[in-house]
Design a protein around this motif. Structure first.
Motif, PDB file in Angstrom:
ATOM      1  N   GLY A   1      -7.023  28.099  24.572  1.00  0.00           N
ATOM      2  CA  GLY A   1      -7.167  26.649  24.473  1.00  0.00           C
ATOM      3  C   GLY A   1      -8.268  26.129  25.371  1.00  0.00           C
ATOM      4  N   TRP A   2      -8.683  24.914  25.090  1.00  0.00           N
ATOM      5  CA  TRP A   2      -9.739  24.261  25.874  1.00  0.00           C
ATOM      6  C   TRP A   2      -9.148  23.728  27.177  1.00  0.00           C
ATOM      7  N   PRO A   3      -9.757  24.052  28.338  1.00  0.00           N
ATOM      8  CA  PRO A   3      -9.196  23.624  29.629  1.00  0.00           C
ATOM      9  C   PRO A   3      -9.093  22.116  29.798  1.00  0.00           C
ATOM     10  N   GLY A   4      -9.800  21.348  28.981  1.00  0.00           N
ATOM     11  CA  GLY A   4      -9.695  19.905  29.079  1.00  0.00           C
ATOM     12  C   GLY A   4      -8.481  19.337  28.386  1.00  0.00           C
ATOM     13  N   GLU A   5      -7.796  20.164  27.612  1.00  0.00           N
ATOM     14  CA  GLU A   5      -6.583  19.729  26.921  1.00  0.00           C
ATOM     15  C   GLU A   5      -5.459  19.560  27.942  1.00  0.00           C
ATOM     16  N   THR A   6      -4.666  18.527  27.790  1.00  0.00           N
ATOM     17  CA  THR A   6      -3.639  18.190  28.784  1.00  0.00           C
ATOM     18  C   THR A   6      -2.699  19.356  29.067  1.00  0.00           C
ATOM     19  N   ARG A   7      -2.215  19.994  28.030  1.00  0.00           N
ATOM     20  CA  ARG A   7      -1.273  21.102  28.215  1.00  0.00           C
ATOM     21  C   ARG A   7      -1.910  22.241  28.992  1.00  0.00           C
ATOM     22  N   VAL A   8      -3.123  22.617  28.597  1.00  0.00           N
ATOM     23  CA  VAL A   8      -3.813  23.735  29.250  1.00  0.00           C
ATOM     24  C   VAL A   8      -4.135  23.386  30.696  1.00  0.00           C
ATOM     25  N   LEU A   9      -4.591  22.168  30.916  1.00  0.00           N
ATOM     26  CA  LEU A   9      -4.946  21.749  32.272  1.00  0.00           C
ATOM     27  C   LEU A   9      -3.721  21.787  33.191  1.00  0.00           C
ATOM     28  N   ARG A  10      -2.591  21.354  32.687  1.00  0.00           N
ATOM     29  CA  ARG A  10      -1.365  21.376  33.490  1.00  0.00           C
ATOM     30  C   ARG A  10      -1.001  22.811  33.886  1.00  0.00           C
ATOM     31  N   GLU A  11      -1.100  23.736  32.930  1.00  0.00           N
ATOM     32  CA  GLU A  11      -0.782  25.131  33.232  1.00  0.00           C
ATOM     33  C   GLU A  11      -1.779  25.727  34.220  1.00  0.00           C
ATOM     34  N   LEU A  12      -3.041  25.353  34.110  1.00  0.00           N
ATOM     35  CA  LEU A  12      -4.051  25.863  35.038  1.00  0.00           C
ATOM     36  C   LEU A  12      -3.799  25.367  36.462  1.00  0.00           C
ATOM     37  N   TRP A  13      -3.392  24.112  36.609  1.00  0.00           N
ATOM     38  CA  TRP A  13      -3.074  23.609  37.942  1.00  0.00           C
ATOM     39  C   TRP A  13      -1.859  24.340  38.525  1.00  0.00           C
ATOM     40  N   GLU A  14      -0.901  24.633  37.687  1.00  0.00           N
ATOM     41  CA  GLU A  14       0.260  25.395  38.157  1.00  0.00           C
ATOM     42  C   GLU A  14      -0.166  26.762  38.661  1.00  0.00           C
ATOM     43  N   LEU A  15      -1.066  27.426  37.924  1.00  0.00           N
ATOM     44  CA  LEU A  15      -1.572  28.739  38.352  1.00  0.00           C
ATOM     45  C   LEU A  15      -2.369  28.621  39.647  1.00  0.00           C
ATOM     46  N   SER A  16      -3.205  27.613  39.731  1.00  0.00           N
ATOM     47  CA  SER A  16      -4.016  27.450  40.932  1.00  0.00           C
ATOM     48  C   SER A  16      -3.145  27.213  42.159  1.00  0.00           C
TER      49      SER A  16
ATOM     50  N   GLY B   1      -9.398  42.096  24.961  1.00  0.00           N
ATOM     51  CA  GLY B   1     -10.731  41.922  24.391  1.00  0.00           C
ATOM     52  C   GLY B   1     -11.034  40.493  23.968  1.00  0.00           C
ATOM     53  N   GLN B   2     -10.514  39.518  24.710  1.00  0.00           N
ATOM     54  CA  GLN B   2     -10.695  38.112  24.323  1.00  0.00           C
ATOM     55  C   GLN B   2     -11.530  37.319  25.330  1.00  0.00           C
ATOM     56  N   THR B   3     -12.331  38.009  26.134  1.00  0.00           N
ATOM     57  CA  THR B   3     -13.123  37.261  27.125  1.00  0.00           C
ATOM     58  C   THR B   3     -14.118  36.313  26.475  1.00  0.00           C
ATOM     59  N   ALA B   4     -14.533  36.628  25.234  1.00  0.00           N
ATOM     60  CA  ALA B   4     -15.489  35.748  24.554  1.00  0.00           C
ATOM     61  C   ALA B   4     -14.832  34.484  24.020  1.00  0.00           C
ATOM     62  N   SER B   5     -13.522  34.511  23.800  1.00  0.00           N
ATOM     63  CA  SER B   5     -12.839  33.356  23.211  1.00  0.00           C
ATOM     64  C   SER B   5     -11.955  32.605  24.202  1.00  0.00           C
ATOM     65  N   ILE B   6     -11.762  33.152  25.394  1.00  0.00           N
ATOM     66  CA  ILE B   6     -10.977  32.484  26.442  1.00  0.00           C
ATOM     67  C   ILE B   6     -11.887  32.250  27.641  1.00  0.00           C
ATOM     68  N   PRO B   7     -11.924  31.005  28.132  1.00  0.00           N
ATOM     69  CA  PRO B   7     -11.280  29.802  27.600  1.00  0.00           C
ATOM     70  C   PRO B   7     -12.004  29.289  26.357  1.00  0.00           C
ATOM     71  N   ALA B   8     -11.298  28.540  25.533  1.00  0.00           N
ATOM     72  CA  ALA B   8     -11.896  27.984  24.320  1.00  0.00           C
ATOM     73  C   ALA B   8     -12.908  26.902  24.698  1.00  0.00           C
ATOM     74  N   PRO B   9     -13.997  26.790  23.952  1.00  0.00           N
ATOM     75  CA  PRO B   9     -14.978  25.741  24.241  1.00  0.00           C
ATOM     76  C   PRO B   9     -14.457  24.367  23.862  1.00  0.00           C
ATOM     77  N   ARG B  10     -15.122  23.360  24.369  1.00  0.00           N
ATOM     78  CA  ARG B  10     -14.793  21.986  23.986  1.00  0.00           C
ATOM     79  C   ARG B  10     -14.925  21.853  22.463  1.00  0.00           C
ATOM     80  N   PRO B  11     -13.985  21.200  21.819  1.00  0.00           N
ATOM     81  CA  PRO B  11     -14.098  21.020  20.362  1.00  0.00           C
ATOM     82  C   PRO B  11     -15.428  20.383  19.978  1.00  0.00           C
ATOM     83  N   ASN B  12     -16.014  20.883  18.890  1.00  0.00           N
ATOM     84  CA  ASN B  12     -17.306  20.368  18.456  1.00  0.00           C
ATOM     85  C   ASN B  12     -17.231  18.879  18.133  1.00  0.00           C
ATOM     86  N   ARG B  13     -18.278  18.210  18.494  1.00  0.00           N
ATOM     87  CA  ARG B  13     -18.398  16.805  18.124  1.00  0.00           C
ATOM     88  C   ARG B  13     -19.874  16.535  17.842  1.00  0.00           C
TER      89      ARG B  13
END
Length: 355
Positions: free
Chosen positions: A153-168, A214-226
């Motif tokens: 997931g994209w780190p700017g997404e609320t769910r992902v960001l919350r989990e990242l802060w928990e890990l940090s 083998g997912q280093t290229a896809s994690i973390p996900a980029p910002r959704p295209n706009r």
């Protein structure tokens, strides 16, 4: 991997491979850390170093920064982009002088409440500047933690960001926090890079879920295209025979906020009308090829239009515009500064040829 094992692996790596000679790491203070962290937001270290050194020479401490005029601060920021960072830095410095006796607070909530300082920057100031335990989560740390945990997931997404802060928070130690936080930033910047990460050199690769799968290229996900909208305008580059250019102050909010810039128009007719209204007798206008400057949320396609006033008319608009001689300390956006330098150099060559 337990938090203790994670911390030990990161700190052991830092002892050998970490960056320890960056300018803001020399005689570190909370103020120097703060300025460097704001400059490093969305800007690479190599770009920041000369700006930081020059900024510190002019504004060596927080009271000096607070006492300066905003225009002076912007002139030393010009070229770094994202000028709201400089405006917030200046505003926060004045607030610290007024409310905190000129010393950056040592509480997370008080720091994070200052303009331009969020939770991660506050954590960096507390740990790197005050020597206190506090977690951080800048872009580099997000990437390391996302890959290690296999967090899609994209780190700017609320769910992902919350989990990242928990890990940090889980992995940040209560001792040697400054070294650990610097190590995590260095690890993300030099090893766990956005593309082509050097997993063979990473102290966490043996326990990294993205590496294992083998997912280093896809994690973390980029910002959704706009889609990036495009704005177009004409920039009037009007100069007089004294070698001065007409510049006007940008509104404090918005692109290039608070900087001096060239007036913008949508047609040649409106440039002529504008000149007539101000008593500017300008000769033939020369249109240069269109150029593009990209902001974070749109492209600006602008065509410089060159005009020479036949005399130095006093057409100044108080608070809006006036004639300015080119000077390194003018607070100008980088593309405008380059354009004026080109025009000044062209005028100089033309005068030489005529002589």
């Amino acid at each position: 991997m337990s938090p203790q094992a994670f911390q030990r692996a990161v700190l052991d790596w830092f002892e050998i491979h970490g960056r320890k000679h960056l300018p803001w790491q020399q005689a570190p203070t909370a103020y120097r850390v703060w300025v460097s962290e704001i400059m490093l937001q969305q800007t690479q270290v190599a770009t920041v170093i000369p700006y930081f050194s020059r900024f510190m020479q002019r504004f060596p401490d927080l009271p000096t920064l607070a006492a300066a005029e905003l225009d002076q601060v912007l002139s030393y920021w010009a070229g770094l982009g994202y000028y709201s960072r400089a405006r917030n830095l200046h505003c926060a410095a004045r607030e610290v002088v007024e409310r905190h006796a000129g010393r950056l607070p040592e509480r997370l909530e008080a720091l994070a409440a200052l303009p331009g300082i969020g939770r991660s920057t506050a954590g960096a100031i507390l740990s790197l500047g005050h020597g206190l335990p506090a977690a951080i989560l800048d872009g580099n740390v997000k990437r390391v933690l996302s890959r290690h945990a296999g967090l899609a997931g994209w780190p700017g997404e609320t769910r992902v960001l919350r989990e990242l802060w928990e890990l940090s928070e889980r992995y940040t130690p209560t001792s040697r926090t400054a070294e650990y936080n610097q190590a995590m930033m260095d690890l993300g910047a030099t090893v766990c890079t956005r593309t082509r990460p050097r997993c063979d050199a990473c102290p966490l690769s043996g326990d990294c879920e993205a590496h294992r799968s083998g997912q280093t290229a896809s994690i973390p996900a980029p910002r959704p295209n706009r889609s990036m909208p495009v704005r177009r305008c004409l920039l009037a580059v009007l100069n007089n025979r004294n070698g001065e250019f007409w510049l006007q102050r940008r509104p404090p909010i918005g692109i290039w906020g608070g900087l001096l810039s060239l007036p913008e128009f949508d047609s040649l007719d409106t440039i002529h009308e504008w000149c007539i209204q101000r008593g500017l007798e300008v000769g033939e206008l020369e249109c240069l090829p269109e150029r593009r400057h990209t902001f974070s949320h749109f492209h600006l396609d602008y065509r410089p239009v060159i005009g020479v006033a036949k005399a130095r008319y006093n057409a100044a608009e108080p608070g809006h515009g006036a004639w300015f001689a080119p000077h390194p300390d003018l607070a100008l956006p980088a593309p405008v500064r380059r354009l004026l330098e080109e025009c000044a150099a062209g005028a100089s060559q033309s005068s030489t040829h005529k002589a």
